[in-house]
Structures are given as C-alpha cells and as structure tokens.
Design an enzyme around this catalytic site. Sequence first.
Site, PDB file in Angstrom:
ATOM      1  N   ALA A 249      78.342  95.853 -73.946  1.00 35.94           N
ATOM      2  CA  ALA A 249      78.600  97.215 -73.476  1.00 35.94           C
ATOM      3  C   ALA A 249      79.260  97.246 -72.098  1.00 35.94           C
ATOM      4  CB  ALA A 249      77.285  97.997 -73.433  1.00 35.94           C
TER       5      ALA A 249
ATOM      6  N   ASN B  11      74.651  94.270 -71.524  1.00 38.21           N
ATOM      7  CA  ASN B  11      75.567  94.657 -70.457  1.00 38.21           C
ATOM      8  C   ASN B  11      76.648  93.603 -70.268  1.00 38.21           C
ATOM      9  OD1 ASN B  11      76.827  95.394 -68.088  1.00 38.21           O
ATOM     10  ND2 ASN B  11      75.015  95.167 -66.794  1.00 38.21           N
ATOM     11  N   CYS B  12      77.883  93.971 -70.492  1.00 36.44           N
ATOM     12  CA  CYS B  12      79.007  93.039 -70.368  1.00 36.44           C
ATOM     13  C   CYS B  12      79.086  92.411 -68.979  1.00 36.44           C
ATOM     14  CB  CYS B  12      80.312  93.773 -70.685  1.00 36.44           C
ATOM     15  SG  CYS B  12      81.815  92.837 -70.304  1.00 36.44           S
ATOM     16  N   PHE B  13      78.788  93.203 -67.954  1.00 37.89           N
ATOM     17  CA  PHE B  13      78.979  92.714 -66.592  1.00 37.89           C
ATOM     18  C   PHE B  13      77.777  91.929 -66.061  1.00 37.89           C
ATOM     19  CE2 PHE B  13      82.662  95.318 -66.782  1.00 37.89           C
ATOM     20  CZ  PHE B  13      83.537  94.785 -65.838  1.00 37.89           C
TER      21      PHE B  13
ATOM     22  N   LYS C 274      81.434  89.813 -60.769  1.00 41.72           N
ATOM     23  CA  LYS C 274      82.387  89.975 -61.867  1.00 41.72           C
ATOM     24  C   LYS C 274      83.237  91.200 -61.593  1.00 41.72           C
ATOM     25  CE  LYS C 274      82.468  90.391 -66.932  1.00 41.72           C
ATOM     26  NZ  LYS C 274      81.661  90.204 -68.142  1.00 41.72           N
TER      27      LYS C 274
END
Length: 237
Positions: free
Chosen positions: A75, A130-132, A147
């Site tokens: 996400a 969470n992508c980050f 990131k």
Amino acid sequence: FPTVNMSGPEQMAIDVMLLEKFLVNSEISMALRFYTWEGVWLSIGKNQKYLPESMKKAIINKGVQIVRRPSGGNAVLHCGGLTYSLVWLSPPRRRREAYYQASQWLIRGFSELGFTLRFGNQLPNPLEGNCFSTSTAADLIDDEGNKRVGSAQLWRKGHLLQHGEILLDPPSELWMEIFKTKAPKPAPHYIPRKGLDENLLNSSRSYWPEIDWQHEKLTKKELDSIAITAEKYSFKI
C-alpha cells in the site's frame, strides 16, 4: 504528457493505456508522465490480498479512497507527493537491471538538486502492508536511509510500465492513523515542490538524449476510453 490531477482509477487506467499503446505502435520507444491525485488515495498492489482492520477503520474515518494498482507491491498513501509513470518499449529483460536502468534519471535529477539517492537493499516483505516500510532494490533511499521513491512494475509482452511515488511531504497524522507507524521525514526544503516535474523531465532528456521527446496531451478518444476502463481499478472495502 503534462502533469494531471485526476482520480486514482483514472490515473491507473491512463498508465495501462499507455503501456497498451506500445503493443500496437513500435514507433514509440518511451513515454513519461507525472501526476497528482484528486483527493487522498491509498493504492494497493495487484496481489495485496487484504487490509488490516485497523487500516480499514482509519480509511473509512478519514474518507481515504482506495485504488488497486495494476502493478505489484504494498500500500502507498498518495498525499503530499508526486507520482511518475515511465513506459518503455524495449527495457532490459532482467527485472533487477530494468529497475536499475529505469531509475537512473531519477537519481540524476535529484543529484542535480543536491540530493543523493541510492537503491535500497532490503528483501520484500509481503506481510507488511505499507510500501514505505521496506526499501528493496526497486526503491530509492537517501543518505539517512529514508525511502524517498517507491516503484513498481507491470510487464506486457516484454514492454515495461514502471510507476512510483516520490515522497515529499507525507501527512504525519494520517500516516500514523493508517499505518500505525511514524511517517518518513519530509524531503529537504531545497527540493522544489512546484516545478519538480520539470526538473526531473529535463533529467530524463539528458539521460536518454537519443529519444525524440515530444509533449503530448490525451486525446478525447483516449479520455473517453479511460472513463470506461477506470472502474476496474476501483476498490471497495
């Protein structure tokens, strides 16, 4: 393409439409566009099976809209950032090398602004929503390990769509409510919020000087097509 502000499903439909154009027109070797999101959106990867209940609750309470990306990954909260989309006719066949080559213009562009980025080295974590929260070899991090750019890919018959979020000013309160973790640091003040797309576009031109870059706008026919196909990327809780 000029930077456009549209809904999540419309943006995803445009990205896929551009990739599909390469399937029928080999005269186009590369396309690049930047965009922002109409409202606050959470995009989830095509293989992301579920969202935690705490995340669903925060999304509903805050009126965040959700869109499913045609690419993979976890996400991404789209708010206070800039999204890019690169379509490439003949990228390197190896995925890692494709990420490397398709991200060099970003590294160069930020370097010219005095901001150093490098690739992450963590392994993907499919259990992390969470992508980050992780920085893989597909992502760009700064000297402090933050990131700054998270990217994902979609391949069709050897042609590549790589799109990603450039994190500038993540909303700290909303980030904490959705992901239950502290938001990453904002980008340094000297990174322009207005005009960053032009800076990075110039970087792409210098990195690929052999490309005959031309500004184009979406045609009415393309906009009509997007309106029809956008719904397939909508996601309802």
